[in-house]
Design an enzyme around this catalytic site. Sequence first.
Site, PDB file in Angstrom:
ATOM      1  N   ASP A  58      -2.319   2.433  -1.246  1.00  0.00           N
ATOM      2  CA  ASP A  58      -1.940   1.951   0.194  1.00  0.00           C
ATOM      3  C   ASP A  58      -3.100   2.481   1.028  1.00  0.00           C
ATOM      4  O   ASP A  58      -3.701   1.968   1.723  1.00  0.00           O
ATOM      5  CB  ASP A  58      -0.723   2.025   0.623  1.00  0.00           C
ATOM      6  CG  ASP A  58       0.375   1.171  -0.127  1.00  0.00           C
ATOM      7  OD1 ASP A  58       0.000  -0.056  -0.811  1.00  0.00           O
ATOM      8  OD2 ASP A  58       1.603   1.324  -0.315  1.00  0.00           O
TER       9      ASP A  58
ATOM     10  N   SER B 184       7.599   4.132  -7.622  1.00  0.00           N
ATOM     11  CA  SER B 184       7.090   4.498  -6.212  1.00  0.00           C
ATOM     12  C   SER B 184       8.141   5.825  -6.090  1.00  0.00           C
ATOM     13  O   SER B 184       9.298   5.654  -5.845  1.00  0.00           O
ATOM     14  CB  SER B 184       7.401   3.600  -5.051  1.00  0.00           C
ATOM     15  OG  SER B 184       6.907   3.971  -3.812  1.00  0.00           O
TER      16      SER B 184
END
Length: 410
Positions: free
Chosen positions: A13, A170
């Site tokens: 990201d 994650s």
Amino acid sequence: MTRVALAFSGGLDTTVCVPLLEEEYGYDDVIGVTVDVGQPASEFEEAEETAEALGLEHYVVDARAEFAQLCLDSVRANATYQGYPLGTALARPVIANAILEVAEEQGCTGIAHGCTGKGNDQLRFEAVWRDSDLEVIAPVRELGLTREWEQEYAAEKDLPVEGGSGGDWSIDTNLWSRSVEGDELEDPNYVPPKEIYEWTSDPTGETQEIEIGFEQGYPVAVDGVEYDPIDLIEHLNGVAGAYGVGRTDSMEDRMLGLKVRENYEHPAATTLLNAHEALEALVLTQEEREFKQLIDQRWSKKGYEGLIDAPLVKALDAFIDETQQRVTGTVTIRFEGGQARAVARDSEYAAYSAEHASFDTETVGKIEQEDATGVAKYHGFQRRLANAVTEADEEVELATDGGNEDEADE
């Protein structure tokens, strides 16, 4: 020249955010800021390597001491959210403040993060940043990016990401907790494999007892050895984690209303919170304990929201500070079966008398046992009155209904 500071981890990201801030938002220069709140060394190595490959000016800020102190503040407030200790939530304002300081020092006009529009962290970061004059930017959220799009973009731009995946799950790690989510874990009916755990071992039949020392609500020592906040937390993560203490598998309600599945590890936090509550139970009065539950609940909610510096929290802290003046003493914790149980506690401020509570003594100080007879007679008096009135009313209704039935039969 316009500059923007980016909360930088080196993952997919934040890596794709670097060129996007230049291409889509027109910034001439992007700097990356990574804040240390207790992550593994490998994460800093990844951030450094990725920043170097991108040619990104990179800053690393050590905020462990500030974060550790906030964690111990949360112990005094017995801070949990829906059954687990606050970790990521408390870390985010600390990280946001550190990034903001670097951004202002480096003459940035913008500040950015790589959060999506679905999670809590966007709110926690921006609650801090929107106090400043800097433009707040969230490329992933504002451009509606998906992970698939980011992977394709990274490949097209030849960005330094490992396949654009970053692993199956994650993971967010700090001194206080380790959270694991994503992939198959998103299915509430999926049983997590052992591989998701790093801080905790599967519980065995072995047990261990340790003694935790508190001063005015703050844990300061283990087995008589004093530790600073960082070392104390790290020590207990190791000791308690070895006995499987501190695993939580929860369905969490986020601030935006989404319900998500989260897995956490928090051995030190669980141990310290259990010990602190046990000591409070010994020294606080019944009224203080009952009212403090309300205070703790509100403190925890603001902590979860990332609003730990709100005026309300300062007011709550004043009450907590007052009650914690007597929360000094020791608690013995037993690690057993994945639990951290308080099995003994001691304090010079105990609101307790073994002599008075004992069944082997005739009196409670100057109070005779027979003095309780009057109290027993009054106890439940209003209940008896209310029930008597209700019963009488029901008898009248039954009689009336019976009379109407007779008339109908005629």
